[in-house]
Design a protein around this motif. Structure first.
Motif, PDB file in Angstrom:
ATOM      1  N   VAL A  97       5.574   7.034  -1.007  1.00  0.00           N
ATOM      2  CA  VAL A  97       4.179   7.580  -1.205  1.00  0.00           C
ATOM      3  C   VAL A  97       3.263   6.718  -0.374  1.00  0.00           C
ATOM      4  O   VAL A  97       2.812   5.486  -1.119  1.00  0.00           O
ATOM      5  N   PRO A  98       2.578   6.668   0.821  1.00  0.00           N
ATOM      6  CA  PRO A  98       1.513   5.935   1.084  1.00  0.00           C
ATOM      7  C   PRO A  98       0.253   5.975   0.533  1.00  0.00           C
ATOM      8  O   PRO A  98      -0.340   6.936  -0.291  1.00  0.00           O
ATOM      9  N   LEU A  99      -0.383   4.742   0.383  1.00  0.00           N
ATOM     10  CA  LEU A  99      -1.605   4.677  -0.581  1.00  0.00           C
ATOM     11  C   LEU A  99      -2.692   4.232   0.437  1.00  0.00           C
ATOM     12  O   LEU A  99      -2.611   3.570   1.569  1.00  0.00           O
ATOM     13  N   ARG A 100      -3.882   4.689   0.056  1.00  0.00           N
ATOM     14  CA  ARG A 100      -5.087   4.033   0.821  1.00  0.00           C
ATOM     15  C   ARG A 100      -5.668   2.913   0.772  1.00  0.00           C
ATOM     16  O   ARG A 100      -6.553   2.376   1.398  1.00  0.00           O
TER      17      ARG A 100
ATOM     18  N   GLU B 210      -5.574  -4.090  -5.318  1.00  0.00           N
ATOM     19  CA  GLU B 210      -6.744  -3.301  -5.353  1.00  0.00           C
ATOM     20  C   GLU B 210      -6.965  -2.385  -6.235  1.00  0.00           C
ATOM     21  O   GLU B 210      -8.135  -2.233  -7.125  1.00  0.00           O
ATOM     22  N   ALA B 211      -6.087  -1.536  -6.452  1.00  0.00           N
ATOM     23  CA  ALA B 211      -5.983  -0.636  -7.430  1.00  0.00           C
ATOM     24  C   ALA B 211      -5.923  -0.943  -9.002  1.00  0.00           C
ATOM     25  O   ALA B 211      -6.697  -0.408  -9.866  1.00  0.00           O
ATOM     26  N   LYS B 212      -5.531  -2.278  -9.425  1.00  0.00           N
ATOM     27  CA  LYS B 212      -5.827  -2.852 -10.567  1.00  0.00           C
ATOM     28  C   LYS B 212      -7.078  -3.136 -11.097  1.00  0.00           C
ATOM     29  O   LYS B 212      -7.328  -3.275 -12.100  1.00  0.00           O
TER      30      LYS B 212
ATOM     31  N   ALA C  29     -10.259   3.925  -6.128  1.00  0.00           N
ATOM     32  CA  ALA C  29     -10.040   4.617  -7.228  1.00  0.00           C
ATOM     33  C   ALA C  29      -8.973   5.552  -7.144  1.00  0.00           C
ATOM     34  O   ALA C  29      -8.402   5.920  -7.954  1.00  0.00           O
ATOM     35  N   GLU C  30      -8.961   6.260  -5.878  1.00  0.00           N
ATOM     36  CA  GLU C  30      -8.045   7.160  -5.508  1.00  0.00           C
ATOM     37  C   GLU C  30      -6.734   6.761  -5.528  1.00  0.00           C
ATOM     38  O   GLU C  30      -5.630   7.576  -6.149  1.00  0.00           O
ATOM     39  N   THR C  31      -6.379   5.493  -5.161  1.00  0.00           N
ATOM     40  CA  THR C  31      -5.164   4.789  -5.355  1.00  0.00           C
ATOM     41  C   THR C  31      -4.788   4.756  -6.732  1.00  0.00           C
ATOM     42  O   THR C  31      -3.647   4.795  -6.917  1.00  0.00           O
ATOM     43  N   ARG C  32      -5.685   4.238  -7.564  1.00  0.00           N
ATOM     44  CA  ARG C  32      -5.137   3.826  -8.841  1.00  0.00           C
ATOM     45  C   ARG C  32      -4.734   5.442  -9.624  1.00  0.00           C
ATOM     46  O   ARG C  32      -3.739   5.423 -10.463  1.00  0.00           O
TER      47      ARG C  32
ATOM     48  N   ASN D  81       0.821  -1.245   0.188  1.00  0.00           N
ATOM     49  CA  ASN D  81      -0.045   0.004  -0.137  1.00  0.00           C
ATOM     50  C   ASN D  81       0.967   1.308  -0.059  1.00  0.00           C
ATOM     51  O   ASN D  81       0.511   2.211   0.563  1.00  0.00           O
ATOM     52  N   TYR D  82       1.863   1.192  -0.798  1.00  0.00           N
ATOM     53  CA  TYR D  82       2.676   2.279  -1.092  1.00  0.00           C
ATOM     54  C   TYR D  82       3.635   2.142  -2.260  1.00  0.00           C
ATOM     55  O   TYR D  82       3.529   1.135  -3.118  1.00  0.00           O
ATOM     56  N   ILE D  83       4.099   3.197  -2.857  1.00  0.00           N
ATOM     57  CA  ILE D  83       5.041   3.236  -4.012  1.00  0.00           C
ATOM     58  C   ILE D  83       6.006   4.047  -3.767  1.00  0.00           C
ATOM     59  O   ILE D  83       6.078   4.913  -2.933  1.00  0.00           O
TER      60      ILE D  83
END
Length: 202
Positions: A46-49, A54-56, A188-191, A28-30
């Protein structure tokens, strides 16, 4: 014997590769490379929610990850609007997270940013964040807001809670990030964040 060892090595290699891919999906980060004012590049986590996996699953309509990336890196103004009064547990936290990230990344990828706070029949209240770091709260007439949103130098980001699962849809220069719950909006925000910063989800 050699044939057996070759087959065994191939199986081990394929298994280890698939394990790497699966492990990446759970992150849950990039990481990105960024620089301030052309100075030495630095690696940022960069942390992701939501997770990369899931983003895929997010549905893209009339756009691609690369197009989101290109818009973000070529447009001078980012205009953010949508369901800005959503409760935190209904998707408001997703909206806050995206705005916070866009503000923070302005030090690496400078934009003028307009965040729509309130809209009436005649005026729109926006928080303006300028490239030089200055901020202001301004009231715009509806036609002034429409002019900014329709300008070909503007990237409009609209966040909406809808009946749809996690989706990013492009209409003209507007990217609509939507979902039917906090979880779907987070996906959706993560993607969108990954596409915006990297141009691909991998």
């Amino acid at each position: 014997m050699k044939k057996f060892l070759l087959i065994l090595s191939s199986i081990i290699l394929i298994t280890s590769m698939s394990m790497c891919i699966n492990m990446n999906d759970y992150k849950n980060y990039i990481y990105i490379n960024a620089s301030v004012n052309g100075n030495t590049s630095t690696i940022i986590k960069v942390p992701l929610r939501a997770t990369i996996g899931e983003a895929k699953d997010v549905k893209l309509i009339n756009t691609t990850d690369k197009e989101i990336y290109n818009y973000y890196h070529t447009r001078k103004l980012i205009y953010i609007c949508g369901n800005m009064s959503l409760k935190m547990d209904e998707g408001g936290v997703t909206i806050v997270d995206l705005i916070t990230k866009l503000e923070w990344f302005n030090q690496f990828y400078p934009h003028n940013i307009a965040i729509e706070l309130n809209r009436t029949n005649s005026t729109v209240t926006v928080k303006a964040i300028f490239v030089n770091g200055k901020e202001s709260i301004d009231k715009l007439k509806i036609n002034e807001s429409e002019y900014l949103m329709k300008n070909n130098k503007t990237m409009v980001i609209k966040l909406l809670k809808t009946q749809n699962k996690a989706t990013i849809m492009k209409v003209n220069n507007t990217f609509i990030i939507e979902g039917n719950s906090l979880k779907e909006l987070d996906k959706a925000e993560t993607r969108f964040i990954i596409a915006m910063l990297k141009g691909k989800v991998s």
